[in-house]
Design a protein around this motif. Structure first.
Motif, PDB file in Angstrom:
ATOM      1  N   ASP A   4       0.833  -1.201   0.000  1.00  0.00           N
ATOM      2  CA  ASP A   4       0.000   0.000   0.000  1.00  0.00           C
ATOM      3  C   ASP A   4       0.870   1.255   0.000  1.00  0.00           C
ATOM      4  OD1 ASP A   4      -2.154  -1.651   0.098  1.00  0.00           O
ATOM      5  OD2 ASP A   4      -2.586  -1.342   2.221  1.00  0.00           O
ATOM      6  N   GLY A   5       0.642   2.118  -0.981  1.00  0.00           N
ATOM      7  CA  GLY A   5       1.344   3.387  -1.031  1.00  0.00           C
ATOM      8  C   GLY A   5       2.821   3.283  -1.351  1.00  0.00           C
ATOM      9  N   GLU A   6       3.250   2.185  -1.918  1.00  0.00           N
ATOM     10  CA  GLU A   6       4.675   1.943  -2.128  1.00  0.00           C
ATOM     11  C   GLU A   6       5.131   2.480  -3.483  1.00  0.00           C
ATOM     12  OE1 GLU A   6       7.447  -1.804  -1.034  1.00  0.00           O
ATOM     13  OE2 GLU A   6       5.815  -2.241  -2.414  1.00  0.00           O
ATOM     14  N   THR A   7       6.229   3.213  -3.479  1.00  0.00           N
ATOM     15  CA  THR A   7       6.834   3.681  -4.717  1.00  0.00           C
ATOM     16  C   THR A   7       7.562   2.534  -5.396  1.00  0.00           C
ATOM     17  OG1 THR A   7       7.167   5.891  -3.803  1.00  0.00           O
ATOM     18  CG2 THR A   7       8.510   5.289  -5.694  1.00  0.00           C
ATOM     19  N   LEU A   8       7.438   2.451  -6.721  1.00  0.00           N
ATOM     20  CA  LEU A   8       8.201   1.504  -7.512  1.00  0.00           C
ATOM     21  C   LEU A   8       9.206   2.296  -8.330  1.00  0.00           C
ATOM     22  CD1 LEU A   8       5.347  -0.864  -8.793  1.00  0.00           C
ATOM     23  CD2 LEU A   8       6.722  -1.076  -6.711  1.00  0.00           C
ATOM     24  N   SER A   9      10.458   1.866  -8.327  1.00  0.00           N
ATOM     25  CA  SER A   9      11.494   2.643  -8.983  1.00  0.00           C
ATOM     26  C   SER A   9      12.705   1.765  -9.252  1.00  0.00           C
ATOM     27  CB  SER A   9      11.910   3.822  -8.089  1.00  0.00           C
ATOM     28  OG  SER A   9      13.030   4.505  -8.610  1.00  0.00           O
ATOM     29  N   GLU A  10      13.506   2.164 -10.250  1.00  0.00           N
ATOM     30  CA  GLU A  10      14.799   1.514 -10.427  1.00  0.00           C
ATOM     31  C   GLU A  10      15.769   1.903  -9.313  1.00  0.00           C
ATOM     32  OE1 GLU A  10      16.386   0.786 -14.566  1.00  0.00           O
ATOM     33  OE2 GLU A  10      14.908   2.350 -15.006  1.00  0.00           O
ATOM     34  N   ASP A  11      15.500   3.007  -8.660  1.00  0.00           N
ATOM     35  CA  ASP A  11      16.305   3.435  -7.519  1.00  0.00           C
ATOM     36  C   ASP A  11      15.726   2.754  -6.281  1.00  0.00           C
ATOM     37  OD1 ASP A  11      18.030   4.712  -5.816  1.00  0.00           O
ATOM     38  OD2 ASP A  11      17.094   6.685  -5.986  1.00  0.00           O
ATOM     39  N   CYS A  12      16.115   1.499  -6.063  1.00  0.00           N
ATOM     40  CA  CYS A  12      15.417   0.665  -5.071  1.00  0.00           C
ATOM     41  C   CYS A  12      16.346  -0.046  -4.096  1.00  0.00           C
ATOM     42  CB  CYS A  12      14.553  -0.376  -5.794  1.00  0.00           C
ATOM     43  SG  CYS A  12      15.500  -1.556  -6.784  1.00  0.00           S
ATOM     44  N   LEU A  13      17.617   0.312  -4.053  1.00  0.00           N
ATOM     45  CA  LEU A  13      18.543  -0.424  -3.191  1.00  0.00           C
ATOM     46  C   LEU A  13      18.520   0.170  -1.783  1.00  0.00           C
ATOM     47  CD1 LEU A  13      21.517  -1.158  -5.617  1.00  0.00           C
ATOM     48  CD2 LEU A  13      19.310  -2.333  -5.336  1.00  0.00           C
ATOM     49  N   PHE A  14      17.515  -0.277  -1.032  1.00  0.00           N
ATOM     50  CA  PHE A  14      17.295   0.210   0.331  1.00  0.00           C
ATOM     51  C   PHE A  14      17.086  -0.987   1.262  1.00  0.00           C
ATOM     52  CE2 PHE A  14      15.643   3.514  -2.508  1.00  0.00           C
ATOM     53  CZ  PHE A  14      16.313   4.635  -2.033  1.00  0.00           C
ATOM     54  N   LEU A  15      17.437  -0.808   2.516  1.00  0.00           N
ATOM     55  CA  LEU A  15      17.151  -1.824   3.523  1.00  0.00           C
ATOM     56  C   LEU A  15      16.615  -1.153   4.777  1.00  0.00           C
ATOM     57  CD1 LEU A  15      19.733  -1.562   5.622  1.00  0.00           C
ATOM     58  CD2 LEU A  15      20.852  -3.044   3.959  1.00  0.00           C
ATOM     59  N   ASN A  16      16.106  -1.981   5.691  1.00  0.00           N
ATOM     60  CA  ASN A  16      15.461  -1.499   6.914  1.00  0.00           C
ATOM     61  C   ASN A  16      16.033  -2.256   8.100  1.00  0.00           C
ATOM     62  OD1 ASN A  16      13.368  -0.159   5.127  1.00  0.00           O
ATOM     63  ND2 ASN A  16      12.926  -2.309   4.696  1.00  0.00           N
ATOM     64  N   VAL A  17      16.152  -1.575   9.231  1.00  0.00           N
ATOM     65  CA  VAL A  17      16.768  -2.165  10.417  1.00  0.00           C
ATOM     66  C   VAL A  17      15.879  -1.924  11.631  1.00  0.00           C
ATOM     67  CG1 VAL A  17      18.756  -2.117  11.985  1.00  0.00           C
ATOM     68  CG2 VAL A  17      19.111  -1.859   9.516  1.00  0.00           C
ATOM     69  N   TRP A  18      15.665  -2.983  12.413  1.00  0.00           N
ATOM     70  CA  TRP A  18      15.021  -2.898  13.723  1.00  0.00           C
ATOM     71  C   TRP A  18      16.013  -3.416  14.754  1.00  0.00           C
ATOM     72  CZ3 TRP A  18      12.619  -4.265   9.267  1.00  0.00           C
ATOM     73  CH2 TRP A  18      11.414  -3.622   8.937  1.00  0.00           C
ATOM     74  N   THR A  19      16.290  -2.644  15.777  1.00  0.00           N
ATOM     75  CA  THR A  19      17.270  -3.069  16.768  1.00  0.00           C
ATOM     76  C   THR A  19      16.855  -2.629  18.167  1.00  0.00           C
ATOM     77  OG1 THR A  19      19.569  -2.879  17.510  1.00  0.00           O
ATOM     78  CG2 THR A  19      18.677  -1.022  16.268  1.00  0.00           C
ATOM     79  N   PRO A  20      17.006  -3.493  19.167  1.00  0.00           N
ATOM     80  CA  PRO A  20      16.733  -3.104  20.548  1.00  0.00           C
ATOM     81  C   PRO A  20      17.954  -2.507  21.246  1.00  0.00           C
ATOM     82  CG  PRO A  20      17.086  -5.462  20.421  1.00  0.00           C
ATOM     83  CD  PRO A  20      17.246  -4.930  19.012  1.00  0.00           C
ATOM     84  N   ALA A  21      18.999  -2.152  20.482  1.00  0.00           N
ATOM     85  CA  ALA A  21      20.203  -1.579  21.075  1.00  0.00           C
ATOM     86  C   ALA A  21      19.850  -0.361  21.926  1.00  0.00           C
ATOM     87  CB  ALA A  21      21.194  -1.188  19.978  1.00  0.00           C
ATOM     88  N   LYS A  22      20.555  -0.213  23.027  1.00  0.00           N
ATOM     89  CA  LYS A  22      20.267   0.883  23.948  1.00  0.00           C
ATOM     90  C   LYS A  22      20.723   2.210  23.363  1.00  0.00           C
ATOM     91  CE  LYS A  22      20.465  -1.965  28.122  1.00  0.00           C
ATOM     92  NZ  LYS A  22      20.503  -3.218  27.373  1.00  0.00           N
ATOM     93  N   VAL A  23      19.870   3.203  23.499  1.00  0.00           N
ATOM     94  CA  VAL A  23      20.179   4.543  22.998  1.00  0.00           C
ATOM     95  C   VAL A  23      21.015   5.284  24.035  1.00  0.00           C
ATOM     96  CG1 VAL A  23      19.185   6.744  22.287  1.00  0.00           C
ATOM     97  CG2 VAL A  23      18.055   4.605  21.659  1.00  0.00           C
ATOM     98  N   SER A  24      22.081   5.916  23.595  1.00  0.00           N
ATOM     99  CA  SER A  24      22.911   6.709  24.489  1.00  0.00           C
ATOM    100  C   SER A  24      23.140   8.089  23.896  1.00  0.00           C
ATOM    101  CB  SER A  24      24.258   6.014  24.729  1.00  0.00           C
ATOM    102  OG  SER A  24      24.941   5.838  23.510  1.00  0.00           O
ATOM    103  N   LYS A  25      23.051   9.133  24.739  1.00  0.00           N
ATOM    104  CA  LYS A  25      23.307  10.491  24.271  1.00  0.00           C
ATOM    105  C   LYS A  25      24.789  10.637  23.939  1.00  0.00           C
ATOM    106  CE  LYS A  25      19.578  12.495  27.006  1.00  0.00           C
ATOM    107  NZ  LYS A  25      19.198  13.437  28.089  1.00  0.00           N
TER     108      LYS A  25
END
Length: 546
Positions: free
Chosen positions: A101-122
């Motif tokens: 749904d709502g997804e762009t289709l393109s030749e410019d498509c080399l993307f990845l996604n990351v989910w991580t529970p790593a602790k956030v530090s300032k």
């Protein structure tokens, strides 16, 4: 210039990105206190926090593959100096039909996604925060299905928040080039070095994504030395292919194929036949004309009738090009390139019930109907008299209805046989796989669809309530999901799925053929459906597209 449909997609995607932004936790995000910022080899990126999980969407791992770079091996992107927002999924590869749904289709498509529970530090008093907490978490890198033609890493079924939190792991999903953009073999048609890798460009995209993980995942709290590939259907086939690619060696350390196998790749002559028909369909006479076509117009070439199968659209998939792929993944044996990688190989009991659109009215009702329809399901993978098949099943399972026989036989001949080949070749090589079979039934329409193709996706990711989910949200669904998730997490952590609530899971060896059967009460079985396996051994299996 964008076509009207591209413009519509861009508008929809822009609206989706704004909606995603608006949904972020405003209490901290307005001042960017809870906006984790990570420095990658390409530049800094800013994600957001979803509960206890940090999310980064649309991370660029490769440069635009359009224009003059069409059909070429991927390259790293140009670095940037500002902080790029990673709040919305990147574009998916060009493909027929609609993306998510709502997804762009393109030749410019080399993307990845990351989910991580790593602790956030300032960090240094700057707005934003870093994630490099030294956690060294296992990395679960998912490759989407859709054969080699469609799909993307942004499906709600693959949303990684629950899995990352449950297992304290880093989850990655990825987009790469598909169909003709990723697998059109032009090397024998054009004496041009820029298309030498065109037949496996999509696979090389995955290699580049894995190189990105190697170089960057520690900054997200992951361990670059414990990267597990897992993928369903076409994703599993891509993984099996990567296990035979020298360029991918050392970039991943466990592999799980879920109802997706690649015994053999396409040969160069058949791939060239397909490329010729593809060009003829488009009316393109040379490489310059082919590269000049708008991306959406390129998709029309896929409507050419496949010259090898004799029906359906022209097939695109990995090619034995003697460059990035110089042998078949599991023929004549398991490729030595991947033997050091622990492997899990799974299938579902009722695969082909997932190919009929959840419409029980299409179940065959008579034996004559089964005989007439079986060849279409086998689709030249196995060449056997359907009357002989039906007679065997009626003798072996006298209580089966015509529909039961149809789905059991088509499942056994269509994809399960390839999974068995992978298991057997690993066993013969002394590097056995952990084999599994899902028997647990989807609750959809009272369970009449059994354990269909794709059921293991939601169970492993824990995305029980995702749009279109087929696994349900009841107590049994939750229990089955927890069991499967924990086995995959254990495999990512140590290369062994044992340690959770399952009975001891033994690797697949000959002649026992040990298999974990996932069900309400999971169990180990030796050679499940052995009579069917022996029956179909009378004919060779042909990987579709080869």
């Amino acid at each position: 210039m964008d076509t009207p449909s591209q413009t519509r997609r861009a508008l929809v995607t822009g609206a989706a990105a704004l909606a995603a932004y608006a949904a972020l936790p405003r209490a901290g995000f307005a001042a960017e206190k809870r906006s984790p910022v990570v420095t990658t080899t390409n530049g800094k990126v800013r994600g957001y926090v979803d509960g206890e999980v940090n999310v980064f969407k649309g991370l660029r791992y490769g440069a635009d593959t359009g224009g003059a770079r069409r059909f070429q091996a991927p390259v790293k992107p140009e670095p940037w100096t500002d902080v790029k927002d990673a709040l919305a999924y990147g574009a998916a590869s060009m493909q027929t039909g609609k993306g998510e749904d709502g997804e762009t289709l393109s030749e410019d498509c080399l993307f990845l996604n990351v989910w991580t529970p790593a602790k956030v530090s300032k960090k240094d008093g700057l707005a934003g925060s870093s994630l490099n907490d030294g956690g060294k978490r296992p990395v679960m890198f998912y490759i989407h299905g859709g054969a080699y033609n469609g799909g993307s890493g942004s499906s709600p079924w693959y949303e990684g928040t629950r899995l990352a939190k449950r297992g304290d792991v880093v989850v990655v999903t990825v987009n790469h080039r598909l169909n003709a953009f990723g697998y059109l073999y032009l090397a024998r048609l054009f004496n041009d070095p820029t298309v030498a890798d065109s037949g496996n460009a999509g696979q090389l995209d995955l290699v580049l994504a894995l190189q990105w993980v190697r170089d960057n995942i520690a900054a997200f709290g992951g361990d670059p030395g414990r990267v597990m590939l897992f993928g369903q259907s076409g994703g599993g086939a891509k993984i099996a292919t990567l296990m035979a690619m020298p360029a991918a060696k050392g970039l991943f350390h466990r592999a799980a194929t879920m109802s997706g196998q690649q015994v053999t790749a396409g040969g160069p002559f058949n791939a060239t036949k397909r490329a010729k028909l593809f060009l003829d369909k488009l009316g393109a006479k040379d490489l310059a004309a082919l590269r000049a076509l708008p991306a959406e117009q390129m998709l029309n070439g896929l409507k050419a009738v496949d010259p090898v199968a004799g029906s359906g659209g022209v097939y695109m998939g990995p090619v034995l090009d003697e460059r990035s792929l110089d042998r078949h993944p599991f023929f004549p044996d398991a490729s030595p390139v991947g033997l050091s990688v622990p492997m899990m190989c799974g299938n579902t009991h009722d695969e082909t019930k997932g190919f009929i659109g959840w419409d029980a009215s299409t179940f065959p009702k008579t034996w004559d109907e089964v005989i007439a329809r079986l060849p279409g399901q086998f689709n030249a993978r196995i060449d056997i008299d359907p009357e002989t098949v039906v007679a065997f099943y009626r003798r072996t399972y006298p209580n089966y209805s015509p529909a039961d026989v149809y789905f059991a036989a088509s499942t056994a001949g269509r994809s399960w046989k390839a999974a068995i080949i992978q298991d057997e070749e690993r066993a013969r090589a002394g590097a056995p796989a952990f084999a599994y079979q899902v028997n647990w039934k989807s609750p959809v329409q009272g369970g009449i669809f059994g354990a269909p193709h794709t059921i293991d996706i939601g169970l492993v990711f824990g995305t029980l309530d995702a749009k279109g989910s087929i696994v349900g949200t009841g107590p049994e669904s939750v229990a089955m999901s927890n069991t499967m998730s924990d086995a995959f997490i254990a495999f990512a952590r140590a290369g062994d799925p044992n340690g959770g609530s399952l009975p001891k899971w033994e690797p697949y060896t000959l002649p026992r053929r040990q298999t974990m059967v996932f069900d309400t009460t999971s169990r180990m079985e030796d050679d499940p459906r052995g009579a069917e396996r022996e029956f179909f051994n009378r004919v060779p299996f042909t990987q579709f597209g080869t």
